[in-house]
Design an enzyme around this catalytic site. Structure first.
Site, PDB file in Angstrom:
ATOM      1  N   GLY A 193       2.514   6.966  -6.323  1.00 40.74           N
ATOM      2  CA  GLY A 193       3.309   5.753  -6.103  1.00 40.74           C
ATOM      3  C   GLY A 193       2.405   4.973  -5.203  1.00 40.74           C
ATOM      4  O   GLY A 193       2.050   5.450  -4.134  1.00 40.74           O
ATOM      5  N   THR A 194       1.997   3.800  -5.603  1.00 40.05           N
ATOM      6  CA  THR A 194       0.775   3.329  -4.984  1.00 40.05           C
ATOM      7  C   THR A 194       0.642   1.821  -5.036  1.00 40.05           C
ATOM      8  O   THR A 194       1.476   1.127  -5.625  1.00 40.05           O
ATOM      9  CB  THR A 194      -0.409   3.958  -5.748  1.00 40.05           C
ATOM     10  OG1 THR A 194      -1.585   3.768  -5.023  1.00 40.05           O
ATOM     11  CG2 THR A 194      -0.550   3.300  -7.094  1.00 40.05           C
TER      12      THR A 194
END
Lengths: 218, 249
Positions: free
Chosen positions: A18-19
């Site tokens: 998740g970035t």
């Protein structure tokens, strides 16, 4: 399906990056940047992740989606790129790398969760950025953003992007973007990793949490 | 009948005491029985010419092709067992297509040549499949890199050439080719020179039946695409050769 979710359920969730990832073309090449959080549910598995993955001397990929999927794809592409460049006796183009990523992502789309940005420098075309999102399409763009944190950056990028920026301007563009995404997105955090790729090679730098610019906050 | 390699020549899996693999050498003989093919690297492209013996007046012209396209930008000319040549070309087409699908670039000629020679070599390893009885000339033209010509023999050796000949009359053809100034020649001139070598030097009118010329090129004019030389040009070249003959007389 349990009615009450136990805390342990979190740890069983797939590890995802998740970035926030950004890549932008500037006058001499490309600047790439990413945050450093890898999460498994709400647990930060790694707070100093390196999402800037080299696949060849002048070509990097930025990974978002499933950590396992993107790592394995990157290592396949790196393998084939190295084999081809030895066979052909010349450095690969960013286009070639991006198309290889696309081939893997598209042909195996049922099994994968991978959204990748491919960025680098080659002699024919200078700096190039290619976006290979979830379904396995490929599109060449002057800048690309990806990951969960990128939702908060579309407005910022549209307003602040300029063609042919200098290195400083481009680094400022990328680092401010990552900073803002880290502030707003729960799945992005940690430090900001940046790399400059041009004809002289790759130069990496890190902007630590306390050095990140502070925007509006109470 | 006892021949050169008696006893050591049954399978490609046996070396002779002097270190030769006779089955592969016999494969070369199959190439030497076939009619000649020539390839020339000129300054603006590559030209192939093949001497095709007309076996019967009932055959349609242009049938029994010995020159093939791989992708759009590479041409392959064969000598030897045509069926074997077609098999290798099929493999080449597969390689080229896969490369293009995977990398979005067209396959460079030296990569294709390398892969084909590895493929050909595999058939010299086992006793249940025979080596290919054909030689191939592979040619391509690129704006930046210029013309390239490679030749693969049944033993899988692949060498780069400026000018090459394979088949029955290769010795005489090679002698004629070495007299030509290839770096200054255009493809149109090469068409005439190849016609001359095939019709006069290599083809023996008294001993053999009539011949047909099959020619193809990859050059600046075709924008790097492999195409058959236009019929008109071949007819002009044949006229020119016949004209030369009259002059010499």
């Amino acid at each position: 399906m349990e009615l009450i979710e136990s805390p342990l359920q979190d740890l069983k969730k797939e590890v995802s990056t998740g970035t926030t990832i950004i890549a932008v073309q500037y006058q001499d090449g490309v600047i790439i940047g990413a945050d450093s959080r890898t999460s498994s549910g709400s647990y930060a598995v790694n707070r100093v992740t390196d999402k800037l993955t080299p696949v060849h001397d002048y070509i990097y990929c930025l990974r978002s989606g499933s950590a396992a999927d993107t790592q394995i794809i990157a290592s396949y592409v790196s393998y084939y790129l190295n084999m081809f460049s030895i066979e052909e006796g010349c450095l690969p183009t960013v286009k070639k790398a991006a198309h290889m990523f696309r081939e893997f992502c598209y042909q195996n789309k049922q099994y994968l969760l991978a959204s990748i940005i491919v960025a680098g420098w080659d002699e024919e075309n200078g700096g190039c950025v290619y976006n290979v999102p979830l379904g396995g399409s490929i599109i060449k763009q002057p800048f690309a953003i990806g990951g969960s944190g990128s939702s908060y950056l579309y407005g910022y990028c549209d307003i602040h992007f300029k063609e042919n920026m200098t290195e400083e301007e481009a680094i400022s563009f990328v680092s401010k973007g990552i900073t803002e995404a880290i502030a707003r997105d729960g799945s992005s955090g940690g430090i900001c990793r940046i790399a400059t790729i041009n004809k002289d090679g790759v130069k990496r730098r890190t902007i630590y949490g306390n050095e990140l610019q502070k925007f509006w906050e109470k | 009948m006892s021949g050169i390699g008696t006893g050591y020549d049954l399978y490609p899996t046996t070396f002779s005491p002097d270190g030769r693999i006779f089955q592969v050498e016999y494969a070369h003989k199959a190439v030497e029985n076939s009619s000649t093919a020539i390839g020339l690297c000129c300054k603006d492209g590559v030209v192939f010419g093949i001497e095709k013996i007309i076996l019967s007046k009932m055959l349609v012209e242009g049938t029994n092709r010995r020159v093939f396209s791989v992708g759009e930008h590479i041409g392959i000319a064969t000598a030897g067992l045509t069926a074997d040549g077609r098999r290798i070309v099929q493999n080449a087409r597969q390689e080229a297509k896969n490369y293009e699908n995977f990398t979005s670039d067209i396959i460079p000629i030296h990569v294709l040549t390398e892969r084909l020679s590895i493929y050909v070599q595999v058939f010299t390893l086992y006793n249940y499949i025979r080596p290919f009885g054909c030689s191939l000339m592979i040619g391509s033209y690129d704006e930046e890199k210029g013309p390239s010509l490679y030749c693969i023999e049944p033993d899988s050796v692949a060498l780069g050439f400026y000018g090459c000949a394979i088949g029955k009359g290769k010795q005489e053809a090679k002698t004629e080719i070495s007299k030509l100034k290839l770096s200054e020649m255009t493809c149109k001139d090469a068409v005439k020179e190849i016609a001359k070598i095939l019709m006069k030097t290599v083809h023996d009118e008294t001993k053999e039946k009539e011949m047909e010329l099959e020619m193809s090129w990859i050059c600046k004019e075709t924008k790097g695409k492999h195409k058959l030389v236009p019929k008109k040009l071949i007819e002009e070249a044949v006229e020119w050769v016949k004209g030369q003959e009259n002059e010499e007389d």
